[in-house]
Design an enzyme around this catalytic site. Structure first.
Site, PDB file in Angstrom:
ATOM      1  N   THR A  31     -43.495  -4.424 -26.586  1.00 17.27           N
ATOM      2  CA  THR A  31     -44.380  -3.698 -27.502  1.00 17.27           C
ATOM      3  C   THR A  31     -45.486  -4.614 -27.995  1.00 17.27           C
ATOM      4  O   THR A  31     -45.203  -5.715 -28.492  1.00 17.27           O
ATOM      5  CB  THR A  31     -43.562  -3.176 -28.708  1.00 17.27           C
ATOM      6  OG1 THR A  31     -42.498  -2.372 -28.206  1.00 17.27           O
ATOM      7  CG2 THR A  31     -44.426  -2.376 -29.664  1.00 17.27           C
TER       8      THR A  31
ATOM      9  N   CYS B 168     -48.791 -31.878 -29.111  1.00 18.04           N
ATOM     10  CA  CYS B 168     -47.458 -31.980 -28.506  1.00 18.04           C
ATOM     11  C   CYS B 168     -47.107 -33.446 -28.273  1.00 18.04           C
ATOM     12  O   CYS B 168     -46.026 -33.892 -28.619  1.00 18.04           O
ATOM     13  CB  CYS B 168     -47.395 -31.252 -27.176  1.00 18.04           C
ATOM     14  SG  CYS B 168     -48.409 -29.785 -27.150  1.00 18.04           S
TER      15      CYS B 168
ATOM     16  N   THR C  44     -49.410 -20.258 -23.255  1.00 18.56           N
ATOM     17  CA  THR C  44     -48.305 -20.876 -22.509  1.00 18.56           C
ATOM     18  C   THR C  44     -47.631 -19.816 -21.636  1.00 18.56           C
ATOM     19  O   THR C  44     -47.356 -20.049 -20.452  1.00 18.56           O
ATOM     20  CB  THR C  44     -47.286 -21.497 -23.490  1.00 18.56           C
ATOM     21  OG1 THR C  44     -47.952 -22.501 -24.253  1.00 18.56           O
ATOM     22  CG2 THR C  44     -46.100 -22.113 -22.766  1.00 18.56           C
TER      23      THR C  44
ATOM     24  N   SER D 258     -56.144 -18.159 -25.504  1.00 20.64           N
ATOM     25  CA  SER D 258     -55.260 -18.062 -26.669  1.00 20.64           C
ATOM     26  C   SER D 258     -56.087 -17.737 -27.908  1.00 20.64           C
ATOM     27  O   SER D 258     -57.168 -18.306 -28.098  1.00 20.64           O
ATOM     28  CB  SER D 258     -54.560 -19.410 -26.844  1.00 20.64           C
ATOM     29  OG  SER D 258     -53.646 -19.347 -27.902  1.00 20.64           O
TER      30      SER D 258
ATOM     31  N   ASN E 246     -57.872 -30.418 -23.539  1.00 22.75           N
ATOM     32  CA  ASN E 246     -57.546 -30.340 -24.959  1.00 22.75           C
ATOM     33  C   ASN E 246     -57.481 -31.696 -25.641  1.00 22.75           C
ATOM     34  O   ASN E 246     -57.673 -31.812 -26.840  1.00 22.75           O
ATOM     35  CB  ASN E 246     -56.216 -29.608 -25.170  1.00 22.75           C
ATOM     36  CG  ASN E 246     -55.107 -30.139 -24.300  1.00 22.75           C
ATOM     37  OD1 ASN E 246     -55.266 -30.252 -23.093  1.00 22.75           O
ATOM     38  ND2 ASN E 246     -53.981 -30.484 -24.885  1.00 22.75           N
TER      39      ASN E 246
ATOM     40  N   GLN F 183     -59.223 -24.101 -24.259  1.00 24.73           N
ATOM     41  CA  GLN F 183     -60.163 -24.886 -25.077  1.00 24.73           C
ATOM     42  C   GLN F 183     -61.618 -24.557 -24.758  1.00 24.73           C
ATOM     43  O   GLN F 183     -62.530 -25.061 -25.430  1.00 24.73           O
ATOM     44  CB  GLN F 183     -59.916 -26.391 -24.864  1.00 24.73           C
ATOM     45  CG  GLN F 183     -58.534 -26.854 -25.281  1.00 24.73           C
ATOM     46  CD  GLN F 183     -58.334 -26.881 -26.787  1.00 24.73           C
ATOM     47  OE1 GLN F 183     -59.291 -26.867 -27.571  1.00 24.73           O
ATOM     48  NE2 GLN F 183     -57.081 -26.920 -27.228  1.00 24.73           N
TER      49      GLN F 183
HETATM   50  N1  PLP Z   1     -53.583 -25.047 -22.814  1.00 23.85           N
HETATM   51  C1  PLP Z   1     -54.317 -25.815 -23.622  1.00 23.85           C
HETATM   52  C2  PLP Z   1     -55.452 -26.591 -23.035  1.00 23.85           C
HETATM   53  C3  PLP Z   1     -54.031 -25.892 -24.982  1.00 23.85           C
HETATM   54  O1  PLP Z   1     -54.766 -26.685 -25.768  1.00 23.85           O
HETATM   55  C4  PLP Z   1     -52.941 -25.151 -25.489  1.00 23.85           C
HETATM   56  C5  PLP Z   1     -52.560 -25.263 -26.917  1.00 23.85           C
HETATM   57  O2  PLP Z   1     -52.298 -26.329 -27.425  1.00 23.85           O
HETATM   58  C6  PLP Z   1     -52.227 -24.336 -24.613  1.00 23.85           C
HETATM   59  C7  PLP Z   1     -52.558 -24.313 -23.284  1.00 23.85           C
HETATM   60  C8  PLP Z   1     -51.090 -23.478 -25.108  1.00 23.85           C
HETATM   61  O3  PLP Z   1     -51.594 -22.403 -25.880  1.00 23.85           O
HETATM   62  P1  PLP Z   1     -50.619 -21.531 -26.813  1.00 23.85           P
HETATM   63  O4  PLP Z   1     -50.507 -22.272 -28.099  1.00 23.85           O
HETATM   64  O5  PLP Z   1     -51.314 -20.211 -26.973  1.00 23.85           O
HETATM   65  O6  PLP Z   1     -49.343 -21.397 -26.083  1.00 23.85           O
END
Ligand code: PLP
Length: 372
Positions: free
Chosen positions: A232, A315, A70, A194, A149, A177
């Site tokens: 850090t 979400c 994010t 991520s 996702n 993803q």
């Molecule tokens: N983008 C996608 C397609 C995701 O599935 C997610 C996580 O749900 C994110 C961004 C956000 O990732 P993070 O949890 O590392 O902020």
């Protein structure tokens, strides 16, 4: 519990936990301090950086670690706008993007940026002719994800990048993803990933940046990550991310073949009456988003409490609102509410998935009987 929510997060791999352990227990030095212990921590972070970059296998750039994907996406988009001095003031993205992209773009639209959100077809795929017509010399950046996702649909980022670059715009891609699951497309200038989606720890992501396309920093301070992202770094999280990336790189084909088999087994076990949301052809098979006439997805989740699955995205499930992705596919309110997402991966056992699908099918029939 039968865990079928691999798009929300993945279990930490034992090898990852093992690699992180010394950096949680004994080795606590600040990796940016000049002591011998600081150097040791910094060296471990550099090994991890190389492991992540090798697994991404993109040419002509490097990564900076961030606190999440994010953050990486916020940085990529806002930092590119901040840096732009070429008079371009338009952003293009797609209706099925993650909130980390859509909300960031909407925020910029409220601050003077001209935003275009492209629709997708009923299969979740993007019409490249439409994109070609939209990308003109006013466009600063285009942001399109590699794998969705919620519905697993893949976008052809290599072809998209040719189109975007021809118009002199920059291409950002959310590869959260895709990374570790499919080969990443070469072409985008900024790519967000991520760790917790590839059996690594939560709280760490990265932004891959093509040389010369680095966004302006969003976080100012101690000048870490070559002055691009202060703060850090956590050796434990970086080492865990590196170990997870190395493992994903080694196992990518194996894991893909496994989820392909699971996909077939799940559809067989569910039986008739279920409709797959999103393209069958252009997809990652570890994501099975399905709906069934007359079923209430939230009630299925409540009825089957020892199976972890989701209503579209984690979400969207929390908010109680129907998923914006399913709406973008043209599903109406009832169809969205009757949709569920099963996500499986490396550690999913076929017999568990089959058992979960049988129970889902039975629970759906029960609902139909009760509501008849
Ligand atoms: N983008 C996608 C397609 C995701 O599935 C997610 C996580 O749900 C994110 C961004 C956000 O990732 P993070 O949890 O590392 O902020």
């Amino acid at each position: 519990m039968i865990y079928l929510d691999y798009q929300a997060t993945t279990p930490v791999a034992p090898q990852v936990a093992q690699a992180m352990e010394p950096w949680i227990e004994g080795k606590f030095a600040n990796p940016h301090s000049p002591s011998r212990w600081g150097h040791e921590a910094a060296a471990a972070i550099e090994v991890a950086r190389k492991q992540v970059e090798r697994a991404m296998d993109l040419k002509g750039g490097s990564i900076a670690f961030t606190g999440s994907a994010t953050e990486a996406l916020n940085w990529a988009i806002k930092g590119t706008v901040e840096k732009a001095g070429n008079g371009r003031n338009r952003i293009i993205t797609v209706a099925t993007e993650h909130a980390a992209v859509l909300d960031t773009c909407e925020w910029l639209a409220g601050n003077g940026i001209d935003l275009t959100i492209l629709p997708v077809g009923s299969d979740g795929c993007l019409d490249l002719d439409l994109l070609a017509r939209e990308v003109d010399d006013r466009v600063l950046l285009v942001s399109i994800m590699m794998v969705n996702n919620e519905i697993g649909v893949r976008h052809p980022l290599t072809s998209i990048s040719e189109l975007v670059h021809k118009a002199g715009a920059l291409l950002i891609s959310d590869a959260v993803q895709a990374f570790g699951r499919v080969e990443l497309c070469n072409g985008p200038d900024l790519v967000a990933i991520s760790a917790h989606k590839i059996h690594g720890p939560k709280g760490i992501g990265a932004l891959w940046m093509r040389k010369g396309k680095e966004p302006a920093p969003l976080i100012h301070g101690g000048g870490q990550e070559q002055g691009l992202r202060s703060g850090t770094l956590s050796p434990a999280l970086c080492v865990g991310f590196g170990a997870a990336a190395k493992l994903a790189d080694e196992r990518c084909t194996l894991d893909y073949d496994h989820v392909q088999k699971l996909w077939n087994a799940a559809l067989d076990a569910l039986g008739p009456g279920w409709i797959v949301n999103g393209s069958i052809q252009h997809r990652y098979p570890g994501n099975l988003n399905i709906r069934r006439e007359g079923v209430d997805g939230a009630r299925l989740i409540a009825d089957l409490r020892d199976i972890a699955f989701s209503l579209g995205s984690a979400c969207a499930s929390g908010s109680g609102r129907p998923s914006h992705v399913l709406r973008a596919l043209g599903l109406d309110y009832r169809e969205s509410r009757s949709s569920i997402r099963l996500g499986f991966g490396r550690y999913t056992k076929q017999h568990e998935l089959v058992e979960a699908c049988h129970r889902l099918a039975r629970a759906a029939l029960e609902q139909e009987k009760l509501d008849a």
